[in-house]
Each structure stands twice: as C-alpha cells, then as structure tokens.
Design a protein around this motif. Structure first.
Motif, PDB file in Angstrom:
ATOM      1  N   ARG A  69       0.848  -1.206   0.000  1.00 25.23           N
ATOM      2  CA  ARG A  69       0.000   0.000   0.000  1.00 25.23           C
ATOM      3  C   ARG A  69       0.876   1.246   0.000  1.00 25.23           C
ATOM      4  O   ARG A  69       0.587   2.214  -0.678  1.00 25.23           O
ATOM      5  CB  ARG A  69      -0.937   0.024   1.218  1.00 25.23           C
ATOM      6  N   LEU A  70       1.969   1.190   0.778  1.00 22.98           N
ATOM      7  CA  LEU A  70       2.879   2.332   0.821  1.00 22.98           C
ATOM      8  C   LEU A  70       3.549   2.544  -0.535  1.00 22.98           C
ATOM      9  O   LEU A  70       3.646   3.666  -1.022  1.00 22.98           O
ATOM     10  CB  LEU A  70       3.929   2.128   1.917  1.00 22.98           C
ATOM     11  N   ALA A  89       2.346   1.846  -3.328  1.00 23.35           N
ATOM     12  CA  ALA A  89       1.330   2.344  -4.256  1.00 23.35           C
ATOM     13  C   ALA A  89       0.967   3.801  -3.977  1.00 23.35           C
ATOM     14  O   ALA A  89       0.074   4.354  -4.619  1.00 23.35           O
ATOM     15  CB  ALA A  89       0.083   1.460  -4.175  1.00 23.35           C
ATOM     16  N   GLY A  90       1.642   4.394  -2.980  1.00 24.91           N
ATOM     17  CA  GLY A  90       1.378   5.790  -2.658  1.00 24.91           C
ATOM     18  C   GLY A  90       0.210   5.986  -1.712  1.00 24.91           C
ATOM     19  O   GLY A  90      -0.249   7.105  -1.500  1.00 24.91           O
ATOM     20  N   GLU A  91      -0.261   4.904  -1.132  1.00 21.47           N
ATOM     21  CA  GLU A  91      -1.401   4.960  -0.211  1.00 21.47           C
ATOM     22  C   GLU A  91      -0.904   4.980   1.234  1.00 21.47           C
ATOM     23  O   GLU A  91      -1.123   4.052   2.005  1.00 21.47           O
ATOM     24  CB  GLU A  91      -2.324   3.765  -0.450  1.00 21.47           C
ATOM     25  N   LYS A  92      -0.230   6.059   1.588  1.00 23.76           N
ATOM     26  CA  LYS A  92       0.401   6.179   2.903  1.00 23.76           C
ATOM     27  C   LYS A  92      -0.616   6.059   4.040  1.00 23.76           C
ATOM     28  O   LYS A  92      -0.378   5.348   5.021  1.00 23.76           O
ATOM     29  CB  LYS A  92       1.144   7.511   2.978  1.00 23.76           C
ATOM     30  N   GLU A  93      -1.747   6.740   3.931  1.00 25.09           N
ATOM     31  CA  GLU A  93      -2.752   6.681   4.997  1.00 25.09           C
ATOM     32  C   GLU A  93      -3.340   5.281   5.132  1.00 25.09           C
ATOM     33  O   GLU A  93      -3.569   4.796   6.243  1.00 25.09           O
ATOM     34  CB  GLU A  93      -3.859   7.706   4.742  1.00 25.09           C
ATOM     35  N   ASN A  94      -3.584   4.624   4.002  1.00 24.63           N
ATOM     36  CA  ASN A  94      -4.103   3.261   4.013  1.00 24.63           C
ATOM     37  C   ASN A  94      -3.100   2.328   4.678  1.00 24.63           C
ATOM     38  O   ASN A  94      -3.467   1.481   5.507  1.00 24.63           O
ATOM     39  CB  ASN A  94      -4.408   2.812   2.579  1.00 24.63           C
ATOM     40  N   ALA A  95      -1.823   2.473   4.318  1.00 25.25           N
ATOM     41  CA  ALA A  95      -0.775   1.635   4.909  1.00 25.25           C
ATOM     42  C   ALA A  95      -0.712   1.841   6.417  1.00 25.25           C
ATOM     43  O   ALA A  95      -0.644   0.869   7.187  1.00 25.25           O
ATOM     44  CB  ALA A  95       0.573   1.964   4.267  1.00 25.25           C
ATOM     45  N   HIS A  96      -0.752   3.093   6.842  1.00 25.59           N
ATOM     46  CA  HIS A  96      -0.691   3.385   8.275  1.00 25.59           C
ATOM     47  C   HIS A  96      -1.908   2.821   8.997  1.00 25.59           C
ATOM     48  O   HIS A  96      -1.797   2.257  10.099  1.00 25.59           O
ATOM     49  CB  HIS A  96      -0.569   4.889   8.515  1.00 25.59           C
ATOM     50  N   ARG A 153      -3.678   0.215   8.151  1.00 21.79           N
ATOM     51  CA  ARG A 153      -3.531  -1.247   8.237  1.00 21.79           C
ATOM     52  C   ARG A 153      -2.504  -1.635   9.299  1.00 21.79           C
ATOM     53  O   ARG A 153      -2.681  -2.622  10.009  1.00 21.79           O
ATOM     54  CB  ARG A 153      -3.111  -1.820   6.885  1.00 21.79           C
TER      55      ARG A 153
END
Length: 135
Positions: A94-95, A97-104, A106
């Motif tokens: 996710r990180l 893929a640029g989805e920092k908030e999603n990664a955090h 999770r």
C-alpha cells in the motif's frame, strides 16, 4: 551464531527464538518509521517473503521430528511467521502504491496487532520448549 544440525535442535539453546522475538519487534519499530517517512528499506515483495529474515532462514533448516517435543509447534510457528510477513508485505505494498494513509491504518489496525501479538506470544511459548527440563 550457533550451528544447528539440520534435523536436530539443541534444547539448551533458545537464542534463535529470543533473537527472532527481538528482531521482529525491532523491525516493527523501523517499519513504523518507514510508514511515516514513506520510504521502505526493502521492497514489499521482500517484506512479504518469510525466508528473508534471519529467523525465517533458520526455520527453513528445521524439520518436524516426532521424537523432539520442541518441534511439535514447528508448523504452527512457520504458519504464524509466514502470515506476519504476508500481512506486513501487504501494508508495504500500500505504501509503495502511494497509499500512505491506508498503509498506516492497516499497520495500526486490530487485525495486524493480532497477527503480530500471536506470533510473539507463540514464539515466547515455543522458546520454553528449548530450555532444559528441570529434574
């Protein structure tokens, strides 16, 4: 690092498991920083592989042995360790893929905490099987 015969584990040496617990806890701290900065030190694919860390490499040398009580939990430990890496790899993906908030989200989710806690608790329990029996 002590040498371990491929098919036999010395019960008097629980250092590999102790090191695994410390190593995975330390790595989680670094992973949390990576999630904040957005920069991983390894690829999501590498993180998802359960045989790239020292403990995972050691696990691959072990074989179940019906005459060795410490090896009764081997398959459970391997499965939990693999699950931990798979989940961490998904977060890293996710990180990437640029989805920092999603990664955090999770990383801080109850689901990932359960995966992490389950691995550490079972490693602590397994570690006891490597200690010499008191007679």
């Amino acid at each position: 690092m002590p040498h371990h015969d491929q098919n036999h584990v010395t019960h008097h040496d629980d250092s590999q498991i102790r090191d695994a617990i410390c190593g995975h806890v330390d790595w989680l701290r670094k992973f949390a920083v990576s999630l904040e900065t957005g920069k991983l030190d390894r690829s999501a694919h590498d993180i998802s592989c359960d045989d790239r860390c020292d403990f995972g490499q050691w696990l691959t040398t072990l074989r179940a042995d019906p005459n060795d009580p410490a090896m009764e939990k081997l398959d459970v430990i391997k499965a939990l360790h693999s699950r931990f890496h798979r989940y961490a790899g998904e977060i890293a993906g996710r990180l990437e893929a640029g989805e920092k908030e999603n990664a955090h989200a999770r990383f801080t989710s109850p689901a990932f905490k359960r995966v992490t806690n389950s691995l550490v608790l079972n490693l602590n329990d397994w570690r006891q099987d490597f200690k010499p029996l008191m007679v």
